[in-house]
Design a protein around this motif. Sequence first.
Motif, PDB file in Angstrom:
ATOM      1  N   ALA A 146     -14.349 -11.155  -6.647  1.00 57.71           N
ATOM      2  CA  ALA A 146     -15.478 -11.955  -6.139  1.00 57.71           C
ATOM      3  C   ALA A 146     -15.612 -11.835  -4.629  1.00 57.71           C
ATOM      4  O   ALA A 146     -14.627 -11.688  -3.911  1.00 57.71           O
ATOM      5  N   ASP A 147     -16.861 -11.921  -4.157  1.00 60.41           N
ATOM      6  CA  ASP A 147     -17.140 -12.004  -2.719  1.00 60.41           C
ATOM      7  C   ASP A 147     -17.012 -13.494  -2.346  1.00 60.41           C
ATOM      8  O   ASP A 147     -17.806 -14.327  -2.799  1.00 60.41           O
ATOM      9  N   MET A 148     -16.016 -13.807  -1.516  1.00 61.29           N
ATOM     10  CA  MET A 148     -15.666 -15.206  -1.255  1.00 61.29           C
ATOM     11  C   MET A 148     -16.815 -16.001  -0.605  1.00 61.29           C
ATOM     12  O   MET A 148     -16.941 -17.201  -0.823  1.00 61.29           O
ATOM     13  N   LYS A 149     -17.654 -15.302   0.189  1.00 64.33           N
ATOM     14  CA  LYS A 149     -18.779 -16.001   0.826  1.00 64.33           C
ATOM     15  C   LYS A 149     -19.754 -16.531  -0.246  1.00 64.33           C
ATOM     16  O   LYS A 149     -20.250 -17.649  -0.168  1.00 64.33           O
ATOM     17  N   LEU A 150     -19.971 -15.693  -1.247  1.00 67.80           N
ATOM     18  CA  LEU A 150     -20.887 -16.104  -2.325  1.00 67.80           C
ATOM     19  C   LEU A 150     -20.285 -17.245  -3.144  1.00 67.80           C
ATOM     20  O   LEU A 150     -20.982 -18.172  -3.564  1.00 67.80           O
ATOM     21  N   VAL A 151     -18.972 -17.168  -3.353  1.00 67.46           N
ATOM     22  CA  VAL A 151     -18.303 -18.220  -4.134  1.00 67.46           C
ATOM     23  C   VAL A 151     -18.487 -19.567  -3.438  1.00 67.46           C
ATOM     24  O   VAL A 151     -18.836 -20.570  -4.066  1.00 67.46           O
ATOM     25  N   VAL A 171      -8.877 -19.857  -2.936  1.00 66.73           N
ATOM     26  CA  VAL A 171     -10.180 -20.502  -3.192  1.00 66.73           C
ATOM     27  C   VAL A 171     -10.066 -22.011  -2.956  1.00 66.73           C
ATOM     28  O   VAL A 171     -10.935 -22.631  -2.325  1.00 66.73           O
ATOM     29  N   LYS A 172      -8.977 -22.571  -3.437  1.00 61.95           N
ATOM     30  CA  LYS A 172      -8.734 -24.011  -3.309  1.00 61.95           C
ATOM     31  C   LYS A 172      -8.767 -24.433  -1.828  1.00 61.95           C
ATOM     32  O   LYS A 172      -9.458 -25.384  -1.453  1.00 61.95           O
ATOM     33  N   LYS A 173      -8.042 -23.662  -0.994  1.00 65.13           N
ATOM     34  CA  LYS A 173      -7.980 -23.993   0.442  1.00 65.13           C
ATOM     35  C   LYS A 173      -9.363 -23.897   1.076  1.00 65.13           C
ATOM     36  O   LYS A 173      -9.780 -24.752   1.848  1.00 65.13           O
ATOM     37  N   LYS A 174     -10.074 -22.833   0.741  1.00 67.87           N
ATOM     38  CA  LYS A 174     -11.405 -22.623   1.338  1.00 67.87           C
ATOM     39  C   LYS A 174     -12.367 -23.739   0.915  1.00 67.87           C
ATOM     40  O   LYS A 174     -13.186 -24.201   1.712  1.00 67.87           O
ATOM     41  N   SER A 187     -24.392 -21.008 -16.491  1.00 68.34           N
ATOM     42  CA  SER A 187     -23.058 -20.439 -16.278  1.00 68.34           C
ATOM     43  C   SER A 187     -23.185 -19.308 -15.268  1.00 68.34           C
ATOM     44  O   SER A 187     -24.274 -18.765 -15.072  1.00 68.34           O
ATOM     45  N   ALA A 188     -22.061 -18.953 -14.629  1.00 65.66           N
ATOM     46  CA  ALA A 188     -22.107 -17.860 -13.652  1.00 65.66           C
ATOM     47  C   ALA A 188     -20.749 -17.194 -13.542  1.00 65.66           C
ATOM     48  O   ALA A 188     -19.707 -17.806 -13.839  1.00 65.66           O
ATOM     49  N   ILE A 189     -20.794 -15.928 -13.120  1.00 64.61           N
ATOM     50  CA  ILE A 189     -19.556 -15.225 -12.778  1.00 64.61           C
ATOM     51  C   ILE A 189     -19.735 -14.688 -11.365  1.00 64.61           C
ATOM     52  O   ILE A 189     -20.826 -14.228 -10.997  1.00 64.61           O
ATOM     53  N   MET A 190     -18.686 -14.786 -10.564  1.00 70.07           N
ATOM     54  CA  MET A 190     -18.697 -14.205  -9.225  1.00 70.07           C
ATOM     55  C   MET A 190     -17.787 -12.991  -9.269  1.00 70.07           C
ATOM     56  O   MET A 190     -16.557 -13.120  -9.421  1.00 70.07           O
ATOM     57  N   THR A 191     -18.369 -11.798  -9.175  1.00 70.76           N
ATOM     58  CA  THR A 191     -17.585 -10.571  -9.230  1.00 70.76           C
ATOM     59  C   THR A 191     -18.392  -9.405  -8.687  1.00 70.76           C
ATOM     60  O   THR A 191     -19.616  -9.380  -8.828  1.00 70.76           O
ATOM     61  N   ASP A 233     -22.001 -18.309 -23.594  1.00 72.24           N
ATOM     62  CA  ASP A 233     -22.846 -18.782 -24.711  1.00 72.24           C
ATOM     63  C   ASP A 233     -23.981 -19.687 -24.214  1.00 72.24           C
ATOM     64  O   ASP A 233     -24.584 -20.420 -24.987  1.00 72.24           O
ATOM     65  N   CYS A 234     -24.253 -19.629 -22.920  1.00 71.48           N
ATOM     66  CA  CYS A 234     -25.246 -20.553 -22.340  1.00 71.48           C
ATOM     67  C   CYS A 234     -26.663 -19.975 -22.336  1.00 71.48           C
ATOM     68  O   CYS A 234     -26.847 -18.756 -22.424  1.00 71.48           O
ATOM     69  N   GLY A 235     -27.641 -20.837 -22.165  1.00 72.05           N
ATOM     70  CA  GLY A 235     -29.042 -20.401 -22.036  1.00 72.05           C
ATOM     71  C   GLY A 235     -29.279 -19.658 -20.733  1.00 72.05           C
ATOM     72  O   GLY A 235     -30.202 -18.848 -20.626  1.00 72.05           O
ATOM     73  N   ILE A 236     -28.462 -19.937 -19.727  1.00 73.08           N
ATOM     74  CA  ILE A 236     -28.595 -19.279 -18.426  1.00 73.08           C
ATOM     75  C   ILE A 236     -27.241 -18.683 -18.059  1.00 73.08           C
ATOM     76  O   ILE A 236     -26.219 -19.384 -18.095  1.00 73.08           O
ATOM     77  N   ALA A 237     -27.204 -17.398 -17.745  1.00 69.17           N
ATOM     78  CA  ALA A 237     -25.955 -16.746 -17.338  1.00 69.17           C
ATOM     79  C   ALA A 237     -26.260 -15.898 -16.112  1.00 69.17           C
ATOM     80  O   ALA A 237     -27.101 -14.992 -16.164  1.00 69.17           O
ATOM     81  N   ASN A 238     -25.607 -16.204 -14.994  1.00 66.75           N
ATOM     82  CA  ASN A 238     -25.906 -15.558 -13.712  1.00 66.75           C
ATOM     83  C   ASN A 238     -24.727 -14.741 -13.207  1.00 66.75           C
ATOM     84  O   ASN A 238     -23.576 -15.050 -13.507  1.00 66.75           O
ATOM     85  N   VAL A 239     -25.041 -13.741 -12.400  1.00 59.92           N
ATOM     86  CA  VAL A 239     -23.991 -12.967 -11.741  1.00 59.92           C
ATOM     87  C   VAL A 239     -24.210 -13.074 -10.233  1.00 59.92           C
ATOM     88  O   VAL A 239     -25.311 -12.806  -9.729  1.00 59.92           O
ATOM     89  N   ASN A 240     -23.181 -13.512  -9.542  1.00 56.01           N
ATOM     90  CA  ASN A 240     -23.187 -13.637  -8.079  1.00 56.01           C
ATOM     91  C   ASN A 240     -24.231 -14.592  -7.511  1.00 56.01           C
ATOM     92  O   ASN A 240     -24.639 -14.453  -6.357  1.00 56.01           O
ATOM     93  N   ILE A 241     -24.712 -15.501  -8.327  1.00 60.97           N
ATOM     94  CA  ILE A 241     -25.389 -16.695  -7.805  1.00 60.97           C
ATOM     95  C   ILE A 241     -24.778 -17.870  -8.570  1.00 60.97           C
ATOM     96  O   ILE A 241     -24.182 -17.672  -9.626  1.00 60.97           O
ATOM     97  N   GLY A 242     -24.940 -19.068  -8.053  1.00 58.23           N
ATOM     98  CA  GLY A 242     -24.296 -20.214  -8.707  1.00 58.23           C
ATOM     99  C   GLY A 242     -25.014 -20.605  -9.988  1.00 58.23           C
ATOM    100  O   GLY A 242     -25.902 -19.897 -10.469  1.00 58.23           O
ATOM    101  N   THR A 243     -24.643 -21.759 -10.516  1.00 61.03           N
ATOM    102  CA  THR A 243     -25.268 -22.225 -11.774  1.00 61.03           C
ATOM    103  C   THR A 243     -26.523 -23.042 -11.497  1.00 61.03           C
ATOM    104  O   THR A 243     -27.319 -23.273 -12.396  1.00 61.03           O
ATOM    105  N   SER A 244     -26.661 -23.511 -10.255  1.00 61.50           N
ATOM    106  CA  SER A 244     -27.659 -24.528  -9.956  1.00 61.50           C
ATOM    107  C   SER A 244     -29.031 -23.928  -9.628  1.00 61.50           C
ATOM    108  O   SER A 244     -29.124 -23.004  -8.821  1.00 61.50           O
TER     109      SER A 244
END
Length: 506
Positions: free
Chosen positions: A274-279, A311-314, A423-427, A443-454
Motif C-alpha cells: 500500500a501507498d501509506m499516503k493514500l491509506v 500504520v498504527k503509529k501513523k 469496501s476498499a483495498i490499498m495496494t 462481497d460488497c456493493g461497492i469495492a474500491n482500489v486505492n480510494i477509501g470506502t467513504s
Amino acid sequence: MKTDFLKKLGLKKVNNGTSTGLKSTNSKVLFKSFSPVDGSYIGSASVTTKKEYDKTVKTAQKAFEKWRLMPAPARGEIVRQYGNELRTHKESLGKLVSYEMGKSLQEGYGEVQEMIDICDFAVGLSRQLYGLSMHSERPMHRMYEQWHPLGIVGIISAFNFPVAVWSWNAMIAMVCGDVCIWKPSEKTPLSAIACQNILQKVLKANNVPEGVSCIINGDATAGQYLTEDKRIPLVSATGSTRMGKAVAATVGARLGKSLLELGGNNAIIVTPKADMKLVLTGGVFGAVGTAGQRCTSTRRMIIHESIYDTVKKKLATAYKQIKIGNPLDPKMHMGPLIDRDAVENYLSALIKIREQGGNFLVSGGSIKNKKGGCYVKPAIAEVTPDMDIVQTETFAPILYLMKYKTLDQAIKIQNNVPQGLSSAIMTDSLKEAELFLSVAGSDCGIANVNIGTSGAEIGGAFGGEKETGGGRESGSDSWKAYMRRQTNTLNYSKTVPLAQGIKFDL
Ligand code: NAD
C-alpha cells in the motif's frame, strides 16, 4: 450564528410539513429542529396527520394521470430547470444542510452538488429509457419490451444525507414518469422543506399539476403510512437495518416493491504494497468525515501484520491533528454527532469495546464544554474480528484495527459481517487488487482500489448486499427500479401461430 440562509430558502419559524407541491396543509402538531452545531432552535415543521396523508395521496394519484403522459424529455426539461435553481441556491441550501445536520460546510455544499449532478444525469436519462427488442420465434411477429412508470414512489430518507438521497430517488423517478411522496428524517425536516420550496417554484412555473412532488413529515408513523399503503407501489427507504427490516416486512406483506439502502460496516484492507499516503488520507477521512455518520464511513481497517505497527503509529499521529468544532468553520475536520442520543450510543459502544477485550489506541470520549453537547472525539480501538461490537454498525467515529496474515484471510474478515455496503483495498499490486475485485473477493456493493470506502459518484449504481438491503439507487441502470417492464408481442400475419409450436386448430 447568522441564519439569513433560512430566509433565502423560504423557511419560516413554523413551516408546513405537508405539501403536495403547490398548496400546503398545516396540522396543529409541531416538531422542532435544533442545530447539533450550537443547540439553537432553527424552526419547526408540522406533523402530517393520517387525514392529510390521505389527501396527499389522492392529489398525487391525480397528478400521476397527467404527469405520466408528458413525454419523458419534457419531464427531463423540468428536472433541468430544478438543477439550475439548485445551482442558484447552492450556498444557502449547503449552509442549512451543514447547520441542521452538523456535517462540514464543504460536505453540505457537496451534498447540493450531488443533487445538481443527479439532475444532469436524469435529464440525459430522460432520452434513454431504453427497452430491448428481440427476435420472435413466430413468423411475422415482433417482440419487444418497454418501460412504464409505476405510479407513486414513497421515499423515506435518513438524517445523514438530508437532501441528496431524496434527489437520487426523486429526480430519476420523475423523469421515469412517477410522482413522489417524500418522508424525510424527523431530525432534518427543514432541509427537506427547503428543497420542496425550490422545486415547487419550478413546477408552478411549468404548470405542472399539483402533487408531482409531495412531502409528509413526522417520525416512523409517517413512514408507516407509506409502507402500509397499497396505493404506493414502490417504497424506497434509506436508513438503519432495523428500519429496513420493518419496511421490507410491511411492504412485502402487501406484495409491494421496496428498494432498501441500509447500514454498512465498511472495511479497508491495507496490504504491504500500500501507498501509506493514500491509506492515511482515505482511512482518516473515511473514519472521521461527517463524524463517522456516513453509511460508507470506514469502520474497520484490516492491516497486514508486517506493517501493522507502522500504520498504527501513523494513524495515532494523524488523529492528533484532527480539529473538532463548528462544521461551518472551514478549519474544522469534524463536527458534532446529530443529537444527544447519538452521543449516548457512541459512549455505550466505547464501554462495550472495553468489556469485549478491545484496546484503545485513541481513547475518544465526549467533549463537554462545547455548545449543543453533541461533540465527541474520534476513537481507534484494536480488536479481533469476531467481537460482537465489530459486527455492528455504530454510527459514530470509531475505527477498529485488526491484523491479517494472508490476503485470503483479510478478504474473509472483511466479508464476515452481516452488512455488505462499501469496501476498499490499498495496494499497488495488480494481483492483490484483482483478487479483491474478483468473485472470490469483496462481497460488497461497492469495492474500491486505492480510494477509501467513504463517498461515491452519482454515475454508478449505489447500494449494498446482505443486511444493507440489496437496493441500487442513483446511476447506471438503477432507473429500472422505478419503472415496470412490459413485454409486447405484435402479430402482423394472418394466422395465430402459438409459441413452442403448439397446435390448436378450430
Ligand atoms: P433510521 O433508520 O433511524 O431512520 C431512517 C428513516 O426511516 C427516518 O425517516 C425514520 O423516520 C424512518 N423510519 C424509522 N422506522 C420506520 C418504520 N418502521 N417504518 C417506516 N419508516 C421508518 O436511520 P437514521 O438514524 O436516520 O440514519 C442512519 C442509518 O441510515 C445508518 O444505519 C446508515 O448506515 C443508514 N444509511 C444508509 C444509506 C445507504 O445508502 N445504504 C445512506 C444513508 C444512511
